[in-house]
Design an enzyme around this catalytic site. Structure first.
Site, short mmCIF file in Angstrom:
data_model
loop_
_atom_site.label_atom_id
_atom_site.label_comp_id
_atom_site.label_asym_id
_atom_site.label_seq_id
_atom_site.Cartn_x
_atom_site.Cartn_y
_atom_site.Cartn_z
N ASN A 1 -4.89 10.33 5.26
CA ASN A 1 -4.80 9.12 6.09
C ASN A 1 -4.70 9.51 7.55
O ASN A 1 -5.40 8.96 8.40
CB ASN A 1 -3.57 8.27 5.75
CG ASN A 1 -3.63 7.59 4.41
OD1 ASN A 1 -2.64 7.60 3.70
ND2 ASN A 1 -4.75 6.98 4.05
N GLU B 1 -7.71 3.50 -6.66
CA GLU B 1 -8.69 3.22 -5.62
C GLU B 1 -10.10 3.55 -6.08
O GLU B 1 -10.29 4.34 -6.99
CB GLU B 1 -8.35 4.01 -4.35
CG GLU B 1 -7.07 3.51 -3.69
CD GLU B 1 -6.82 4.14 -2.35
OE1 GLU B 1 -7.75 4.20 -1.52
OE2 GLU B 1 -5.68 4.56 -2.12
N ARG C 1 0.85 -1.18 0.00
CA ARG C 1 0.00 0.00 0.00
C ARG C 1 0.89 1.24 0.00
O ARG C 1 2.02 1.20 0.50
CB ARG C 1 -0.89 0.00 1.24
CG ARG C 1 -1.96 1.08 1.19
CD ARG C 1 -3.03 0.82 2.25
NE ARG C 1 -4.15 1.71 2.05
CZ ARG C 1 -4.28 2.87 2.66
NH1 ARG C 1 -3.36 3.31 3.49
NH2 ARG C 1 -5.34 3.62 2.44
N HIS C 2 0.39 2.33 -0.51
CA HIS C 2 1.15 3.58 -0.51
C HIS C 2 1.42 4.03 0.92
O HIS C 2 0.75 3.62 1.86
CB HIS C 2 0.38 4.66 -1.28
CG HIS C 2 -0.97 4.95 -0.71
ND1 HIS C 2 -1.16 5.70 0.44
CD2 HIS C 2 -2.20 4.56 -1.11
CE1 HIS C 2 -2.44 5.79 0.70
NE2 HIS C 2 -3.10 5.08 -0.21
N ARG D 1 0.32 9.36 -4.86
CA ARG D 1 0.80 8.72 -3.63
C ARG D 1 1.34 7.32 -3.91
O ARG D 1 2.32 6.90 -3.31
CB ARG D 1 -0.29 8.70 -2.56
CG ARG D 1 -1.56 7.96 -2.95
CD ARG D 1 -2.62 8.14 -1.85
NE ARG D 1 -3.88 7.54 -2.18
CZ ARG D 1 -4.93 8.17 -2.70
NH1 ARG D 1 -4.84 9.46 -2.98
NH2 ARG D 1 -6.05 7.54 -2.92
#
Length: 111
Positions: A14, A81, A7-8, A57
């Site tokens: 976040n 996403e 995952r980034h 990202r």
């Protein structure tokens, strides 16, 4: 064949627990640090190819992890996403707790 999924790194959204969806929020300094840590952890792993989402990202995370290798990330639109539309930017904890939220069931029972 061995496949690694990553995952980034962290973004400001976040950290704020906001829904990013496909909004192109860049890595923050912590996200870059996380990517550097991942790069060090994977330094002895040989990759034949690397694929990533077109979002900045994900691209930046991949570029940091692949730095010093003769490999560039291949952008795959399908890795982007999911779009949450108008819900992008909303605070996910509020939506998880509110049955009136259109995203409540996404979090409680995504199927």
């Amino acid at each position: 064949m061995l496949v690694y999924w990553m995952r980034h790194g962290e973004t400001d959204w976040n950290r704020q627990r906001r829904i990013q969806g496909c909004t192109d929020i860049p890595l923050n300094d912590e996200g870059r640090r996380q990517a550097r840590l991942a790069a060090r952890a994977l330094k002895d792993v040989r990759f034949d190819a690397a694929f990533c989402s077109p979002l900045s990202r994900a691209r930046e995370t991949a570029q940091i992890v692949l730095q010093g290798r003769s490999l560039s990330p291949i952008i795959v639109e399908g890795f982007k996403e999911a779009s949450f539309g108008a819900a992008d930017g909303r605070f996910m904890d509020a939506d998880k707790a509110d049955p009136a939220s259109p995203l409540y069931y996404w979090f409680k029972d995504p199927s």
